[in-house]
Design an enzyme around this catalytic site. Structure first.
Site, PDB file in Angstrom:
ATOM      1  N   GLY A 251       0.995  -1.373   0.113  1.00 40.25           N
ATOM      2  CA  GLY A 251       0.040   0.158  -0.057  1.00 40.25           C
ATOM      3  C   GLY A 251       0.799   1.268  -0.163  1.00 40.25           C
ATOM      4  N   ARG A 252       0.438   2.425   0.432  1.00 41.12           N
ATOM      5  CA  ARG A 252       0.979   3.414   0.452  1.00 41.12           C
ATOM      6  C   ARG A 252       2.377   3.301   1.324  1.00 41.12           C
ATOM      7  NH1 ARG A 252      -4.682   5.919   1.112  1.00 41.12           N
ATOM      8  NH2 ARG A 252      -4.423   4.158   2.723  1.00 41.12           N
ATOM      9  N   ILE A 253       2.178   2.779   2.622  1.00 38.87           N
ATOM     10  CA  ILE A 253       3.342   3.100   3.452  1.00 38.87           C
ATOM     11  C   ILE A 253       4.439   1.843   2.947  1.00 38.87           C
ATOM     12  CG2 ILE A 253       4.219   2.276   5.650  1.00 38.87           C
ATOM     13  CD1 ILE A 253       1.164   3.425   6.846  1.00 38.87           C
TER      14      ILE A 253
ATOM     15  N   SER B  30       1.367  -8.853  -1.645  1.00 36.79           N
ATOM     16  CA  SER B  30       0.248  -8.249  -1.673  1.00 36.79           C
ATOM     17  C   SER B  30      -1.049  -8.982  -1.834  1.00 36.79           C
ATOM     18  CB  SER B  30       0.227  -7.059  -2.434  1.00 36.79           C
ATOM     19  OG  SER B  30      -0.443  -5.872  -1.738  1.00 36.79           O
ATOM     20  N   ARG B  31      -2.319  -8.563  -1.360  1.00 36.07           N
ATOM     21  CA  ARG B  31      -3.214  -9.563  -1.671  1.00 36.07           C
ATOM     22  C   ARG B  31      -3.606  -9.418  -3.267  1.00 36.07           C
ATOM     23  NH1 ARG B  31      -8.293  -8.383   1.963  1.00 36.07           N
ATOM     24  NH2 ARG B  31      -7.394  -6.307   1.406  1.00 36.07           N
ATOM     25  N   THR B  32      -3.342  -7.906  -3.656  1.00 39.17           N
ATOM     26  CA  THR B  32      -3.641  -7.777  -5.176  1.00 39.17           C
ATOM     27  C   THR B  32      -2.256  -7.292  -5.732  1.00 39.17           C
ATOM     28  OG1 THR B  32      -4.118  -5.609  -4.653  1.00 39.17           O
ATOM     29  CG2 THR B  32      -5.897  -7.023  -5.070  1.00 39.17           C
TER      30      THR B  32
ATOM     31  N   ARG C 244       0.342  -3.589  13.248  1.00 35.79           N
ATOM     32  CA  ARG C 244      -0.462  -3.633  14.430  1.00 35.79           C
ATOM     33  C   ARG C 244      -0.033  -4.974  15.116  1.00 35.79           C
ATOM     34  NH1 ARG C 244      -1.887   0.586  13.983  1.00 35.79           N
ATOM     35  NH2 ARG C 244      -4.056   1.437  13.721  1.00 35.79           N
TER      36      ARG C 244
ATOM     37  N   GLU D  76      -0.866  -4.157  23.551  1.00 36.99           N
ATOM     38  CA  GLU D  76      -0.467  -3.036  23.601  1.00 36.99           C
ATOM     39  C   GLU D  76      -1.309  -2.202  24.771  1.00 36.99           C
ATOM     40  OE1 GLU D  76       0.722  -1.513  19.793  1.00 36.99           O
ATOM     41  OE2 GLU D  76      -0.201   0.591  20.508  1.00 36.99           O
TER      42      GLU D  76
ATOM     43  N   HIS E 250       5.030   2.723  19.571  1.00 44.82           N
ATOM     44  CA  HIS E 250       4.052   3.153  18.734  1.00 44.82           C
ATOM     45  C   HIS E 250       4.173   4.569  18.338  1.00 44.82           C
ATOM     46  CE1 HIS E 250      -0.297   1.546  17.248  1.00 44.82           C
ATOM     47  NE2 HIS E 250       0.622   2.468  16.083  1.00 44.82           N
TER      48      HIS E 250
ATOM     49  N   GLY F 220       5.077   5.750  15.162  1.00 49.49           N
ATOM     50  CA  GLY F 220       5.136   5.608  13.539  1.00 49.49           C
ATOM     51  C   GLY F 220       4.899   6.931  13.002  1.00 49.49           C
TER      52      GLY F 220
HETATM   53  C1  GLV Z   1      -0.976   3.957  13.391  1.00 49.04           C
HETATM   54  O1  GLV Z   1      -0.639   3.109  13.693  1.00 49.04           O
HETATM   55  C2  GLV Z   1      -2.189   4.405  12.582  1.00 49.04           C
HETATM   56  O2  GLV Z   1      -2.947   3.715  12.440  1.00 49.04           O
HETATM   57  O3  GLV Z   1      -2.276   5.595  12.431  1.00 49.04           O
HETATM   58  C1  GLV Z   2      -1.844   2.044   5.234  1.00 49.21           C
HETATM   59  O1  GLV Z   2      -1.702   1.169   5.481  1.00 49.21           O
HETATM   60  C2  GLV Z   2      -1.587   3.017   4.109  1.00 49.21           C
HETATM   61  O2  GLV Z   2      -0.838   2.636   3.254  1.00 49.21           O
HETATM   62  O3  GLV Z   2      -1.500   4.342   4.491  1.00 49.21           O
END
Ligand code: GLV
Ligand code: GLV
Length: 321
Positions: free
Chosen positions: A154-156, A175-177, A236, A265, A283, A285
């Site tokens: 995905g984006r991240i 990735s799923r797709t 997660r 958590e 946590h 990020g």
């Molecule tokens: C962080 O874990 C978020 O989902 O923004």
């Molecule tokens: C979440 O996983 C994103 O790609 O922003």
């Protein structure tokens, strides 16, 4: 009369001030009540701004009969019974995109910290153990020329792929797709899940949590990883069997791990805290000032839209209202 908005915990003051100007704001954290009690007392609330650490269950959603929006201050939204909310016609929003770079940076920071043993090295210097340059002091794992396996493009995942590439890493992903466009443009190679686990020197996971992927990383999967591989989780905690990971690390069945999230958590498996080959973050990020401010503004803007009868901008994909 001002409309009522419930915010579960305090976040950036600039945005709290804006909310207060526009709405009657209840900050649950400041009431000394739990969320359920606070909602019972504020059944006329029309918006709820929640944190990823809040469990927004059916029972909570049902308390406020006039609820129009639940704005989650996070990209992940597995903490909300969003299906129930959507069924009731309540908008559910999150904060995508804006936190991508910050989260990918933190991921890279964990990869570097584990591979070059930064935390261990810092401790070593502080306790006065540094007696001069040595040929074999703190030998780490080289990233250049190694393979990173990214679960979830995905984006991240993609932002991490660019960073890893800049460090000379070969990027494979599952990735799923399948993302043909990304493969064509950047050469990041799609592989089967098992193949990724077997071939990667660094495995990093970037998918949302759902029951379907609970303990995706269990003993069987950890056992398939290379003995000198690094495992990274900034997504997660329940995507991994944390107790099992701690055992693998203790037995040096992996080179190391970098974690920003935990299965229970904010509890962290005690064994992990005693190990040198794991770097533990709380946590964080998305935790840069710029990103957290932008995330808070997204929740504010979407609450304003929803409470003025308009469609919010950052609806979660499942929300087709
Ligand atoms: C962080 O874990 C978020 O989902 O923004
Ligand atoms: C979440 O996983 C994103 O790609 O922003």
């Amino acid at each position: 009369m001002k409309k009522k908005v419930v915010l579960t915990k305090n976040y950036l003051e600039e945005v709290i001030e804006r909310l207060k100007r526009e709405f009657e704001l209840i900050v649950v954290e400041d009431t000394g009540k739990n969320l359920h009690e606070a909602l019972e007392e504020n059944q006329d609330a029309e918006a709820l701004i929640s944190f990823l650490s809040d469990n927004i269950a059916k029972e909570s959603i049902d308390i406020c009969k006039n609820l129009k929006i639940i704005a989650n201050y996070a990209v992940g939204y597995n903490n909300i019974d969003y299906k129930h909310a959507i069924e009731k016609g309540i908008y559910v929003t999150n904060t995508p995109d804006i936190l991508t770079a910050a989260t990918a940076d933190l991921t890279m920071a964990l990869i570097l910290s584990v591979s070059r043993r930064i935390v261990e090295a810092d401790e070593f210097v502080r306790r006065g153990s540094f007696k001069g340059w040595q040929a074999k002091l703190m030998l780490g794992k080289e990233l250049n020329g190694s393979t990173i396996g990214i679960i979830g493009m995905g984006r991240i995942g993609l932002a991490l792929a660019f960073r890893a590439k800049a460090f000379g890493m070969n990027v494979i992903y599952y990735s799923r797709t399948r993302k043909q466009e990304i493969e064509r443009k950047y050469g990041f190679k799609f592989v089967r899940f098992i193949e990724l686990i077997r071939e990667s020197d660094v495995v990093s996971i970037h998918i949302p949590y759902s029951n379907d992927v609970h303990h995706l990383f269990n003993k069987d999967v950890f056992d398939l990883m290379k003995k000198d591989a690094i495992f990274i989780n900034v997504s997660r905690g329940a995507l991994m069997d944390e107790k099992c990971l701690a055992q693998e690390l203790e037995k040096n069945e992996l080179f190391g791990a970098g974690l920003d999230v935990y299965e229970f958590e904010p509890e962290v498996t005690e064994k992990l805290k005693k190990l040198k080959n794991v770097v533990l973050a709380p946590h964080i990020g998305s935790a840069t000032y710029k990103t957290r401010l932008a995330m808070a503004m997204m929740t504010y803007n979407d609450v304003v839209l929803a409470l003025s009868g308009k469609k919010p901008k950052y609806l979660i994909p499942e929300c087709k209202l």
